[in-house]
Write an enzyme that holds these catalytic residues in place. Structure first.
Site, PDB file in Angstrom:
ATOM      1  N   LYS A   1       0.846  -1.202   0.000  1.00 28.50           N
ATOM      2  CA  LYS A   1       0.000   0.000   0.000  1.00 28.50           C
ATOM      3  C   LYS A   1       0.878   1.248   0.000  1.00 28.50           C
ATOM      4  O   LYS A   1       0.611   2.217  -0.719  1.00 28.50           O
ATOM      5  CB  LYS A   1      -0.951  -0.028   1.214  1.00 28.50           C
ATOM      6  CG  LYS A   1      -2.044  -1.049   1.043  1.00 28.50           C
ATOM      7  CD  LYS A   1      -2.803  -1.377   2.309  1.00 28.50           C
ATOM      8  CE  LYS A   1      -3.791  -2.524   2.038  1.00 28.50           C
ATOM      9  NZ  LYS A   1      -4.466  -3.039   3.216  1.00 28.50           N
TER      10      LYS A   1
ATOM     11  N   GLN B   1      -5.256  -2.188   9.458  1.00 33.19           N
ATOM     12  CA  GLN B   1      -4.996  -3.480   8.825  1.00 33.19           C
ATOM     13  C   GLN B   1      -5.572  -4.605   9.697  1.00 33.19           C
ATOM     14  O   GLN B   1      -5.270  -4.689  10.887  1.00 33.19           O
ATOM     15  CB  GLN B   1      -3.471  -3.641   8.648  1.00 33.19           C
ATOM     16  CG  GLN B   1      -3.064  -4.818   7.806  1.00 33.19           C
ATOM     17  CD  GLN B   1      -3.502  -4.695   6.353  1.00 33.19           C
ATOM     18  OE1 GLN B   1      -3.343  -3.669   5.716  1.00 33.19           O
ATOM     19  NE2 GLN B   1      -4.082  -5.767   5.829  1.00 33.19           N
TER      20      GLN B   1
ATOM     21  N   ASP C   1     -11.603   2.035   3.695  1.00 33.81           N
ATOM     22  CA  ASP C   1     -11.996   0.634   3.534  1.00 33.81           C
ATOM     23  C   ASP C   1     -13.506   0.515   3.314  1.00 33.81           C
ATOM     24  O   ASP C   1     -13.987  -0.544   2.914  1.00 33.81           O
ATOM     25  CB  ASP C   1     -11.607  -0.176   4.786  1.00 33.81           C
ATOM     26  CG  ASP C   1     -10.362  -1.024   4.566  1.00 33.81           C
ATOM     27  OD1 ASP C   1     -10.021  -1.283   3.391  1.00 33.81           O
ATOM     28  OD2 ASP C   1      -9.732  -1.418   5.558  1.00 33.81           O
TER      29      ASP C   1
END
Ligand code: NDP
Length: 287
Positions: A54, A98, A123
């Protein structure tokens, strides 16, 4: 018949290019550089690889990127305080925690995800964004299903009026995929572990999205000739062998279009994270 191969590399490049163009506009008009913060708690090796990827994607597009690495022993309140700090940081437009969290923090997963400012929730897991997606409003949408729908669009696969069957009803893939396909005017059926006559239902589909987590779950006899088959599954069947949920070799002889694994949907996810980071920066401008 051999199906058209929908290669992730091609579509991910297009999606990154779009993200880069939108970011350039933000820079030019408002002097804003999109910024992404990824919080990782503990030392899960797979998560560390994802976080590095990322960061690399951000760097390649000239985005600001911060990896917040917290020790395994981080408490609930320390993690929430870190999220608050990032919520208030103007350089950061997107925040991602995460998953999975270390065991001790797992009971607080919902609380942690809901602590993220919905405008920075790249997200798309915050209930505000879920609600906005379901009600057809402008939302930050989970990256993997969002990548699938953008790929279907870019590949000119007709969705309006099509019969679409999604296999799997997780909050991360299956349910958002259902709403995205509905938003494209497909007639959508969602299947799960209690579905009766699953093969019969899948055989009606013009578009099949498999997000089950079981190797070779979708077999050639379940596929209507010419259907589009999107394989979201990632299953490790040997240390260096990944396969999807679809019996690729057999299904490609029946389907009209198909994504491979690896090299398919997996590559779209990070590209969509870049798009969501730009979208978050754009949304924050209007608030
Ligand atoms: P989950 O385990 O959360 O959900 C799996 C779904 O499949 C559940 O809804 C479950 O039903 C359903 N299911 C399980 N067994 C059956 C069965 N026998 N018949 C019908 N349905 C069944 O998985 P995710 O949605 O998170 O992920 C699915 C796959 O996609 C995994 O392989 C994962 O690794 C991959 N993935 C890939 C990503 C990418 O970037 N490409 C990103 C995210 C996930 P029920 O609800 O009834 O239990």
């Amino acid at each position: 018949m051999t199906a058209r191969l929908l290669e992730g590399k091609f579509f991910a490049a297009k999606l990154r290019e779009e993200a880069g163009q939108r970011a350039a506009k933000l820079k030019e008009k408002y002097g804003i550089t999109p910024g992404l913060a990824v919080i990782i708690v503990g030392e899960n090796p797979a998560s560390q690889v994802y976080v590095r990827n990322k960061h690399k994607a951000c760097t390649e597009l000239g985005f600001y990127s911060e990896a917040v690495e917290l020790p395994e022993t981080t408490s609930r309140s320390e993690l929430l305080a870190e999220i608050q700090r990032l919520n208030n940081d103007d350089k950061i437009h997107g925040i991602l925690v995460q998953l999975p969290l270390p065991k001790a923090l797992q009971p607080y997963e919902s609380e942690v995800l809901e602590a993220i400012d919905p405008l920075k929730d790249v997200d798309g897991f915050h209930p505000v964004n879920v609600g906005r997606l379901v009600t057809g409003q402008n939302a930050l949408i989970p990256c993997t299903p969002h990548g699938c729908i953008r790929m279907l669009e870019l590949a000119d696969i007709p969705m309006e009026g099509a019969n679409a069957v999604v296999i799997g009803r997780s909050n991360i893939v299956g349910k958002p995929m259902l709403h995205l396909l509905l938003g494209k005017n497909a007639t959508v059926t969602i299947c799960h572990s209690r579905t009766r006559n699953l093969a019969e239902i899948v055989r009606q589909a013009d578009i099949v999205v498999a997000a089950v987590g079981k190797p070779k779950f979708v077999t050639a006899d379940m596929i209507k000739p010419g259907a589009t088959v999107i394989d979201v599954g990632i299953n490790r069947i040997a240390p260096k062998k990944l396969v999807g949920d679809v019996d690729f070799e057999a299904v490609k002889e029946v389907a009209g279009a198909i994504t491979p694994v690896p090299g398919g949907v997996g590559l779209l996810t990070i590209a969509m994270l870049m798009q969501n980071t730009v979208a978050a920066a754009e949304l924050q401008l209007t608030k």
